[in-house]
Design an enzyme around this catalytic site. Structure first.
Site, mmCIF file in Angstrom:
data_model
loop_
_atom_site.group_PDB
_atom_site.id
_atom_site.type_symbol
_atom_site.label_atom_id
_atom_site.label_comp_id
_atom_site.label_asym_id
_atom_site.label_seq_id
_atom_site.Cartn_x
_atom_site.Cartn_y
_atom_site.Cartn_z
ATOM 1 N N GLU A 164 -21.163 -7.008 32.352
ATOM 2 C CA GLU A 164 -21.043 -8.272 33.059
ATOM 3 C C GLU A 164 -21.180 -8.034 34.563
ATOM 4 O OE1 GLU A 164 -17.815 -10.198 29.909
ATOM 5 O OE2 GLU A 164 -17.331 -10.096 32.042
ATOM 6 N N ALA A 193 -18.063 -6.167 35.331
ATOM 7 C CA ALA A 193 -17.572 -5.196 34.347
ATOM 8 C C ALA A 193 -18.758 -4.438 33.780
ATOM 9 C CB ALA A 193 -16.810 -5.895 33.220
ATOM 10 N N SER A 230 -19.434 -0.081 33.571
ATOM 11 C CA SER A 230 -19.076 1.120 32.830
ATOM 12 C C SER A 230 -17.666 1.065 32.259
ATOM 13 C CB SER A 230 -19.204 2.351 33.737
ATOM 14 O OG SER A 230 -20.544 2.527 34.144
ATOM 15 N N ILE A 252 -28.797 -6.991 29.854
ATOM 16 C CA ILE A 252 -28.677 -6.786 28.410
ATOM 17 C C ILE A 252 -30.035 -6.373 27.825
ATOM 18 C CG2 ILE A 252 -27.999 -7.807 26.210
ATOM 19 C CD1 ILE A 252 -25.743 -7.362 28.335
ATOM 20 N N THR A 253 -30.085 -5.148 27.310
ATOM 21 C CA THR A 253 -31.332 -4.593 26.767
ATOM 22 C C THR A 253 -31.798 -5.401 25.564
ATOM 23 O OG1 THR A 253 -30.726 -2.381 27.511
ATOM 24 C CG2 THR A 253 -32.387 -2.535 25.772
ATOM 25 N N ILE A 270 -43.989 19.229 43.326
ATOM 26 C CA ILE A 270 -45.039 20.163 42.902
ATOM 27 C C ILE A 270 -46.409 19.488 42.932
ATOM 28 C CG2 ILE A 270 -45.917 21.445 40.896
ATOM 29 C CD1 ILE A 270 -42.911 22.016 40.225
ATOM 30 N N HIS A 271 -46.442 18.221 42.558
ATOM 31 C CA HIS A 271 -47.708 17.482 42.555
ATOM 32 C C HIS A 271 -48.155 17.082 43.963
ATOM 33 C CE1 HIS A 271 -47.207 17.196 38.219
ATOM 34 N NE2 HIS A 271 -48.383 16.586 38.124
ATOM 35 N N GLU A 288 -24.736 2.988 30.124
ATOM 36 C CA GLU A 288 -23.819 3.614 29.163
ATOM 37 C C GLU A 288 -22.819 4.541 29.861
ATOM 38 O OE1 GLU A 288 -25.260 4.735 25.307
ATOM 39 O OE2 GLU A 288 -26.996 3.425 25.493
#
Length: 407
Positions: free
Chosen positions: A131, A134, A136, A173-174, A355-356, A381
């Site tokens: 939320e 709210a 973790s 929300i996934t 590196i690139h 998560e």
């Protein structure tokens, strides 16, 4: 929750893993730019994942899934992490934080109604916990569920048919834009001696009062859709209360998140392996002043740091998964794995861009995408900061209990 015996033999799992690796490397990797440009996973890839059983690989076989345990799950996750993270996002919540709430805490009737559809991919389940205030820490939850006519004072444990009315706002929300089911966390009372006062409800996405916001515009992970979800006096029956008890919610959230942390750690290892492979291939062929840059010792040092991080992360993920399956550690090890592996993936991706050189900053180069995508792994998560609190606090409290017992 008791540990489930492995339903899939090592031989059968080896075939599943090989098929998954071939699918990722041969079918998905070549289309990463297409996924990024369109901000969606192509329908034919989605259908292939359904046919392979990937929407339900961690759902028990009795409900139509493959029945893989977490030790097997992480091996697949390391393959999923090798390509666009949108692939895993399509079915991640079905197998993980949403699906596992039902597997571990749902009633027989709830499992019978939903799990087969979740396992087949006919149902997309979303985990509606986060939320605006709210993230973790679920203890800060403000979404409320009250029993109709009772002001939320009665307990649902009585088996009453009284409806629940849910009001609140969820964020990030996934799979919300295409979800069929929201596994929704809501506060039914203030926290007290009996528990956190958080319950879990199964809310169909087409329920009156459910509103899905606009698709979020994120830094990375194109094709992995998230959105806000609003619940405006959404009415659900008593049969929507997971486990039939309002005191199951907080435990369900914590258990599902802890399991999911091991999975995310494995995903990070897969992404880091891809960044390493891209770095080695580039260093072996790209030249500076006619000399392959891989001949330069400082480039070799960066590759060495990448390799060391990937190997350490892989070993840690496998150990954390083993401890979960044996039930030896379902708290400290998951947080340790997520903390190390997601931070490691960020460092490996950063080195890959270095590196690139300038090429690594170009939008259609794989390491540029990886650099953006893995940044989110340290946030969802449970942030890295939350993991540190869980690990440090857990170890100190365990030592205090031991000292008190021996006094």
């Amino acid at each position: 929750m008791a540990a489930n015996p492995t339903a899939v033999s090592d031989e059968d799992f080896a075939d599943i893993l090989a098929a998954t690796r071939q699918f990722v490397r041969n079918q998905v990797v070549p289309r990463e730019l297409e996924i990024m440009a369109a901000d969606r996973v192509p329908d034919d890839i989605r259908e292939q994942t359904k046919e392979m059983g990937l929407f339900g690989y961690a759902i028990p076989q009795e409900w139509g899934g493959l029945g893989l345990n977490l030790a097997q799950d992480v091996e697949l996750a390391m393959e999923f992490g090798y390509t666009s993270l949108a692939l895993r996002s399509m079915f991640g919540t079905n197998n993980g934080i949403a699906g596992q709430v039902l597997v571990g805490f749902g009633t027989d009737e709830q499992k019978s109604r939903w799990l087969e559809g979740i396992a087949s991919g006919a149902v997309v389940a979303s985990f509606a916990l986060t939320e605006p205030g709210a993230g973790s820490n679920p203890a800060g939850l403000r979404t409320k569920a009250v029993r109709d006519g009772s002001g939320g004072q009665e307990r649902s444990d009585s088996g009453s048919d009284t409806d629940w009315v849910i009001t609140g706002q969820k964020r990030f929300i996934t799979n919300a834009p295409n979800a069929d089911l929201f596994v929704t966390f809501a506060r039914t009372r203030p926290a007290d001696a009996d528990g956190a006062g958080i319950a879990v409800f199964l809310v169909p996405a087409d329920s009156p009062g459910v509103t899905i916001g606009a698709k979020d515009a994120k830094m990375g992970q194109e094709g992995a859709w998230t959105a806000d979800v609003s619940f405006d006096e959404v009415r659900v029956g008593a049969d929507a209360l997971v486990g039939g008890s309002e005191d199951v919610g907080y435990r369900a959230a914590m258990t599902s998140l802890a399991r999911g942390r091991v999975h995310i750690a494995a995903l990070a290892v897969g992404a880091a392996q891809r960044a390493l492979d891209e770095s080695v291939a580039y260093a072996a062929t790209a030249t500076q002043g006619g000399t392959p840059i891989g001949d330069f010792q400082l480039v070799q040092a960066m590759i060495a740091d990448q390799q060391t991080g990937v190997m350490a992360g892989r070993a840690l993920v496998r150990e954390a998964a083993r401890l979960w399956v044996t039930e030896e550690d379902r708290r400290i090890a998951p947080s340790s794995a997520k903390l190390f592996c997601t931070e490691m993936a960020g460092k490996v991706a950063d080195l890959a861009v270095q590196i690139h050189g300038g090429s690594g900053y170009m939008r259609e180069v794989a390491v540029e995408r990886i650099y953006r995508e893995v940044r989110l792994l340290r946030l969802y998560e449970g942030t890295s900061e939350i993991q540190r609190l869980i690990i440090g606090g857990g170890l100190v409290k365990a030592a205090q209990r031991k000292a008190k017992a021996s006094a």
